[in-house]
Design an enzyme around this catalytic site. Structure first.
Site, PDB file in Angstrom:
ATOM      1  N   ARG A   8      22.408  39.892  -6.714  1.00 17.23           N
ATOM      2  CA  ARG A   8      22.444  41.355  -6.706  1.00 17.23           C
ATOM      3  C   ARG A   8      23.411  41.804  -7.782  1.00 17.23           C
ATOM      4  O   ARG A   8      24.459  41.181  -7.994  1.00 17.23           O
ATOM      5  CB  ARG A   8      22.915  41.889  -5.355  1.00 17.23           C
ATOM      6  CG  ARG A   8      21.893  41.780  -4.227  1.00 17.23           C
ATOM      7  CD  ARG A   8      20.694  42.705  -4.451  1.00 17.23           C
ATOM      8  NE  ARG A   8      19.763  42.718  -3.344  1.00 17.23           N
ATOM      9  CZ  ARG A   8      18.657  41.957  -3.260  1.00 17.23           C
ATOM     10  NH1 ARG A   8      18.363  41.113  -4.226  1.00 17.23           N
ATOM     11  NH2 ARG A   8      17.847  42.059  -2.232  1.00 17.23           N
ATOM     12  N   GLU A  37      19.561  50.010 -10.456  1.00 19.67           N
ATOM     13  CA  GLU A  37      18.183  49.650 -10.842  1.00 19.67           C
ATOM     14  C   GLU A  37      17.285  50.849 -10.600  1.00 19.67           C
ATOM     15  O   GLU A  37      17.463  51.530  -9.588  1.00 19.67           O
ATOM     16  CB  GLU A  37      17.722  48.440 -10.025  1.00 19.67           C
ATOM     17  CG  GLU A  37      18.545  47.202 -10.360  1.00 19.67           C
ATOM     18  CD  GLU A  37      18.169  45.973  -9.538  1.00 19.67           C
ATOM     19  OE1 GLU A  37      17.152  46.012  -8.817  1.00 19.67           O
ATOM     20  OE2 GLU A  37      18.900  44.980  -9.607  1.00 19.67           O
ATOM     21  N   HIS A  68      14.259  42.835 -12.115  1.00 20.44           N
ATOM     22  CA  HIS A  68      14.313  42.357 -10.720  1.00 20.44           C
ATOM     23  C   HIS A  68      12.974  41.708 -10.328  1.00 20.44           C
ATOM     24  O   HIS A  68      12.291  42.166  -9.403  1.00 20.44           O
ATOM     25  CB  HIS A  68      14.652  43.517  -9.766  1.00 20.44           C
ATOM     26  CG  HIS A  68      15.227  43.046  -8.460  1.00 20.44           C
ATOM     27  ND1 HIS A  68      16.226  43.694  -7.789  1.00 20.44           N
ATOM     28  CD2 HIS A  68      14.922  41.973  -7.684  1.00 20.44           C
ATOM     29  CE1 HIS A  68      16.508  43.063  -6.661  1.00 20.44           C
ATOM     30  NE2 HIS A  68      15.731  42.007  -6.577  1.00 20.44           N
TER      31      HIS A  68
HETATM   32  C1  DGY Z   1      14.741  40.064  -2.117  1.00 21.73           C
HETATM   33  O1  DGY Z   1      13.810  39.637  -1.448  1.00 21.73           O
HETATM   34  O2  DGY Z   1      15.832  40.335  -1.634  1.00 21.73           O
HETATM   35  C2  DGY Z   1      14.476  40.283  -3.565  1.00 21.73           C
HETATM   36  O3  DGY Z   1      15.624  40.421  -4.294  1.00 21.73           O
HETATM   37  C3  DGY Z   1      13.632  41.495  -3.722  1.00 21.73           C
HETATM   38  O4  DGY Z   1      14.390  42.619  -3.398  1.00 21.73           O
END
Ligand code: DGY
Length: 326
Positions: A237, A266, A285
């Site tokens: 993250r 994002e 992402h």
């Molecule tokens: C998750 O599954 O957490 C991925 O990062 C998609 O948000």
């Protein structure tokens, strides 16, 4: 009577029919734009919610007094307030496992792309600037045999270690809450303190979840510990990293390059300094974003929600406390 479900992520026709066999479904497409108002309007009747990428904070969920279950189409659960959900006895489920291998593939794609300067040099060819054989100015660095440092040795960390150890003969070092003897045996991996890993690894890869404890974990002090040859990879993250400190580290050549799939905000703003640096590979992402994996995640989320609304414990329940108080 069927339960009321609000869906804030589109499902394939097959999964939509599956869900509709168990629930009355209201689809709010694109809840990030004008859909947020429609999501709010649908919440008072919602007994189940299914979707991803929206922060479901207390203010929003207070609008949903009948809510019994939230099914997140993600493994990450940083968009949810667990204490709040526990207090109200709302079950939260997520989609682990099905995305592990694909997300590790993304991590490795970023390792290879940043070390071998794939995006920068592909852009050079596309721009018609490949006039003669390239020289040292455009050389990259090796991946095989280099030290892979993984911060957060969960499922995705292990899948990354597997690729590095078996596929690229990389010595693996890692940092996590506590040492993991099984991982060490399987990948001949060595546990390190965070600081020791930052000093030693050629590739520093973040695969840990965003929590109060990990927010801002990597900042100016940590970048200063890395070596000028280090390559920094983030598939966890954005908020685990102080992005301003990362930008400074790249601009001042404290590290060689970065491969980033996640950002503090994002979508990443187009005027971010990160996008003016040739040694940054930035992806939107895409950790789990393949047709197969996104469908598997959605299937898992639908199954979790169907179970929860039927009064059964969902396979991927995140908050057992809510199960106890419901
Ligand atoms: C998750 O599954 O957490 C991925 O990062 C998609 O948000």
């Amino acid at each position: 009577m069927k339960k009321q479900v609000v869906l804030y992520k589109k499902l394939s026709p097959m999964l939509m029919s599956r869900l509709q066999a168990h629930a009355d479904v209201t689809l709010i497409d694109e809840p990030k734009s004008d859909g947020l108002a429609r999501l709010r309007a649908a919440l008072p009747e919602a007994q189940g919610l299914l979707g991803a990428s929206i922060k479901l904070d207390a203010a929003l969920l207070d609008l949903a007094p009948k809510l019994e279950a939230v099914s997140s189409v993600s493994v990450g659960i940083d968009n949810y307030d667990l204490d709040y959900l526990d207090q109200r006895g709302i079950l939260l489920s997520n989609t682990p496992d099905v995305l592990t291998e694909t997300t590790a593939d993304t991590g490795f794609a970023l390792i290879l792309a940043s070390a071998r300067r794939v995006v920068e040099l592909a852009n050079l060819v596309r721009a018609g600037q490949w006039k003669r054989n390239i020289g040292p100015l455009h050389f990259g660095s090796d991946v095989h045999g280099k030290t892979l440092g993984i911060i957060g040795m969960g499922r995705i960390g292990e899948a990354l270690a597997q690729r590095g150890h078996f596929g690229f003969s990389m010595p693996v070092i890692y940092h996590s809450h506590s040492p993991k003897p099984a991982v060490e045996a399987r990948f001949n991996a060595g546990y390190r303190s965070l600081d020791a890993l930052l000093q030693e690894a050629d590739f520093i890869c973040l695969t840990l979840p965003l929590t109060a404890e990990t927010e801002g974990l990597i900042g100016a002090r940590e970048f200063a510990l890395m070596r000028p040859e280090s390559i920094f990879i983030n598939i966890s993250r954005g908020k685990v990293v102080d992005e301003a400190a990362l930008i400074t580290a790249l601009q001042q050549a404290q590290i060689r390059a970065a491969g980033l799939d996640v950002f503090e905000r994002e979508p990443l703003n187009h005027d971010s300094p990160l996008l003016h640096l040739n040694n940054v590979v930035a992806t939107p992402h895409i950790g789990s974003a393949t047709h197969e994996t996104r469908e598997a995640m959605a299937r898992c989320a639908v199954d979790n929600l169907i179970s929860a609304l039927a009064g059964e414990r969902p396979a991927n329940l995140v908050n057992p406390k809510a199960w106890a108080v419901r």
